[in-house]
Design a protein around this motif. Structure first.
Motif, short mmCIF file in Angstrom:
data_model
loop_
_atom_site.label_atom_id
_atom_site.label_comp_id
_atom_site.label_asym_id
_atom_site.label_seq_id
_atom_site.Cartn_x
_atom_site.Cartn_y
_atom_site.Cartn_z
N SER A 1 114.85 -18.38 44.73
CA SER A 1 115.06 -17.53 43.56
C SER A 1 113.71 -17.09 43.02
O SER A 1 112.73 -17.84 43.07
CB SER A 1 115.84 -18.30 42.48
OG SER A 1 115.11 -19.45 42.04
N LEU A 2 113.67 -15.86 42.52
CA LEU A 2 112.44 -15.32 41.95
C LEU A 2 112.47 -15.49 40.44
O LEU A 2 113.53 -15.45 39.82
CB LEU A 2 112.28 -13.84 42.32
CG LEU A 2 112.23 -13.52 43.81
CD1 LEU A 2 111.91 -12.04 44.01
CD2 LEU A 2 111.22 -14.39 44.54
N PRO A 3 111.30 -15.68 39.82
CA PRO A 3 111.25 -15.92 38.37
C PRO A 3 111.77 -14.73 37.58
O PRO A 3 111.72 -13.58 38.03
CB PRO A 3 109.76 -16.17 38.11
CG PRO A 3 109.06 -15.53 39.26
CD PRO A 3 109.97 -15.69 40.43
N GLU A 4 112.27 -15.01 36.40
CA GLU A 4 112.83 -13.99 35.53
C GLU A 4 111.74 -13.09 34.96
O GLU A 4 110.66 -13.55 34.61
CB GLU A 4 113.60 -14.64 34.38
CG GLU A 4 114.91 -15.27 34.80
CD GLU A 4 115.89 -14.26 35.34
OE1 GLU A 4 115.93 -13.13 34.81
OE2 GLU A 4 116.62 -14.58 36.30
N GLY A 5 112.06 -11.80 34.87
CA GLY A 5 111.11 -10.86 34.30
C GLY A 5 110.85 -11.12 32.83
O GLY A 5 109.82 -10.75 32.30
N THR B 1 117.74 -14.77 45.33
CA THR B 1 118.45 -14.59 44.07
C THR B 1 117.46 -14.08 43.03
O THR B 1 116.43 -14.72 42.78
CB THR B 1 119.06 -15.92 43.59
OG1 THR B 1 120.01 -16.39 44.56
CG2 THR B 1 119.76 -15.74 42.25
N VAL B 2 117.76 -12.92 42.46
CA VAL B 2 116.85 -12.29 41.52
C VAL B 2 117.66 -11.38 40.60
O VAL B 2 118.64 -10.77 41.02
CB VAL B 2 115.75 -11.50 42.26
CG1 VAL B 2 116.36 -10.43 43.15
CG2 VAL B 2 114.75 -10.90 41.29
N SER B 3 117.26 -11.30 39.34
CA SER B 3 117.95 -10.42 38.39
C SER B 3 117.48 -8.98 38.58
O SER B 3 116.44 -8.71 39.20
CB SER B 3 117.68 -10.87 36.96
OG SER B 3 116.32 -10.67 36.62
N GLY C 1 122.38 -11.94 42.66
CA GLY C 1 121.99 -12.03 41.26
C GLY C 1 121.94 -10.71 40.53
O GLY C 1 121.76 -10.69 39.31
N CYS C 2 122.04 -9.59 41.24
CA CYS C 2 122.04 -8.29 40.56
C CYS C 2 122.99 -7.35 41.29
O CYS C 2 123.07 -7.39 42.52
CB CYS C 2 120.63 -7.70 40.47
SG CYS C 2 119.86 -7.34 42.06
N SER C 3 123.71 -6.55 40.54
CA SER C 3 124.67 -5.62 41.13
C SER C 3 124.16 -4.19 41.11
O SER C 3 124.80 -3.30 41.67
CB SER C 3 126.00 -5.69 40.37
OG SER C 3 125.81 -5.34 39.02
#
Length: 476
Positions: free
Chosen positions: A163-167, A187-189, A213-215
């Motif tokens: 997973s990548l850190p949240e912006g 997994t990333v937002s 994690g993002c659509s």
């Protein structure tokens, strides 16, 4: 006379000999180090055995440590072996590639963190980390040492199974020199993914495979030249990405490659609003035979198509010159619609599977032929069977493509006889070809020398040629 290491003697005449100089060993250390750094890890280390001249070269040369290339699934590598390599190497790092599934049991995350902090990886330029977590458990985060240590040096990166850190946390992933980025099972937002692309001002190629994690994702980048999208990867895995939008600013985008694995309920929409230089488009989609199976819908402003079918055509796209398709049924109607959509198309690559369509066209398109300008110069048809469906399809271009230079009919697992090829020439009416300079080749799949397979990574990231399918035989 003493000989330098690696030198040889050769006889010139009666009683006369000349010493051959080991010119490679006389090169400066920096050049020798560059040579060694491009070798596989094991071969690079073995250069120490050549002579005393070569012993310090490997330890001081930029390190190229690619674990998957040097080891197989049948022989696991121990973490302490990697640690010994890193501790013995004194020079900076060029490339570090690891997949933790290749390691034997133990605290893999702790071992990876130690490796990434090693002085041997100082000034690292290429990094590939695949953590391969077990779904549906939460993916582990990308190691914090990655952005902390390599933010200012990385040119190419591939992150997988994490997973990548949240912006919202300030987006610590900033790589000002990064040119190539691959995200696999990540997994990333939406905010973090957009912020990551924005924080890579030199980014030229981006490959997204099974993003979770993002659509929805908006791409705004003045530097991107190539984008690859593979929504679903592997059995039992499902992407969340449902809509990918290229909008506002993609002035240098040259190629967009869509890959798909055929998940029945997967529906992806790709919308291209501003990409004036886009000249390579690939819809390499392998679908389920079901008519209601999931698919990719591709939109150019008011023009859209789905599963190689034109849904609406309002304004032709003149920039696209190269088109690659997979079709369950080779369908001339669909291809003609693409020619209407992309009137400047010069190269067409098609891989087909079934032969349901008859592709009869003489009466159907007799009024169209005089008005449709076909600018195709090259056609490659994979899995050509020589039946009525394929003959009718190819014959349309033989008799109507006036600018055609090359047509390659790539056969499936067979060595055709001269009689069969001669009969095909007659069926295709090659003697009546519309282009005087057109060449026609029947090629067997197993007649090509290795290596011939072009991976998705190479198709997206190799920008050395304008056509990503030209140099390789197995282009899908």
């Amino acid at each position: 006379m003493a000989m330098v290491p690696g030198a040889k003697r050769r006889r010139l005449g009666e009683g006369e000999e000349e010493e051959l100089v080991d010119r490679i060993s006389r090169l400066p250390d920096g050049i020798l180090g560059d040579i060694v750094s491009f070798l596989p890890t094991k071969d690079g280390a073995r250069t120490q055995l050549l002579s005393s001249r070569w012993r310090p070269i490997w330890r001081a040369a930029p390190l190229n440590l690619d674990l998957p290339a040097a080891h197989t699934h049948s022989k696991r590598i121990r973490a302490d072996e990697v640690s010994r390599i890193l501790s013995a190497h004194q020079g900076p790092g060029r490339r570090f590639c690891t997949q933790l599934e290749y390691l034997d049991s133990g605290d893999r995350s702790a071992a990876l963190d130690r490796w990434l902090r090693s002085p041997a990886l100082d000034k690292l330029q290429e990094l590939e980390i695949h953590l391969h977590h077990s779904q549906p458990s939460p993916p582990p985060p990308l190691p914090e040492s990655v952005p902390r240590r390599f933010s200012s040096t990385l040119r190419a990166a591939s992150f997988g199974g994490c997973s990548l850190p949240e912006g919202s946390r300030g987006n610590p992933l900033q790589f000002p020199l990064l040119k190539q980025l691959t995200l696999l099972d990540v997994t990333v937002s939406e905010a973090s993914l957009g912020a990551l692309v924005a924080a890579c001002p030199a980014l030229e190629s981006l490959l997204l495979t099974n993003i979770m994690g993002c659509s929805r994702f908006q791409i705004v980048s003045p530097s991107l030249r190539s984008i690859g999208l593979r929504p679903c990867y592997g059995r039992g895995r499902r992407t969340n990405l449902q809509r990918l939008i290229i909008i506002k600013d993609a002035p240098h985008l040259e190629r967009f490659l869509c890959f798909e694995t055929g998940t029945d309920d997967m529906k992806i929409t790709v919308s291209v609003m501003s990409a004036p230089r886009l000249h390579v488009l690939a819809l390499l989609c392998v679908h389920s035979i079901r008519h209601d199976a999931g698919s990719i819908t591709f939109q150019f402003a008011s023009t859209s198509f789905q599963r190689s079918c034109i849904v609406s055509l309002m304004a032709p796209v003149h920039s696209v010159k190269v088109l690659a398709l997979t079709q369950q049924d080779l369908c001339l109607d669909m291809v003609i619609n693409f020619l209407k959509c992309f009137p400047c198309l010069e190269k067409l690559y098609i891989k087909t599977h079934n032969t349901v369509e008859k592709n009869v066209w003489r009466n159907k398109y007799k009024n169209l032929i005089g008005t449709l300008e076909i600018r195709l110069k090259k056609i490659v048809l994979r899995y050509y069977r020589g039946n009525a469906s394929h003959v009718n399809f190819a014959k349309f271009f033989v008799l109507n493509a006036r600018m055609l230079q090359s047509m390659k009919l790539d056969l499936l697992d067979r060595h055709p006889s001269n009689a069969w090829i001669e009969r095909q020439h007659g069926l295709l009416q090659i003697k009546n070809k519309a282009s005087r300079d057109a060449q026609f080749d029947f090629v067997s799949n197993n007649s090509h020398p290795l290596p011939f397979r072009l991976t998705h990574v190479e198709q997206v990231h190799d920008l050395s040629t304008a056509d990503p399918f030209e140099r390789f035989h197995d282009w899908i």
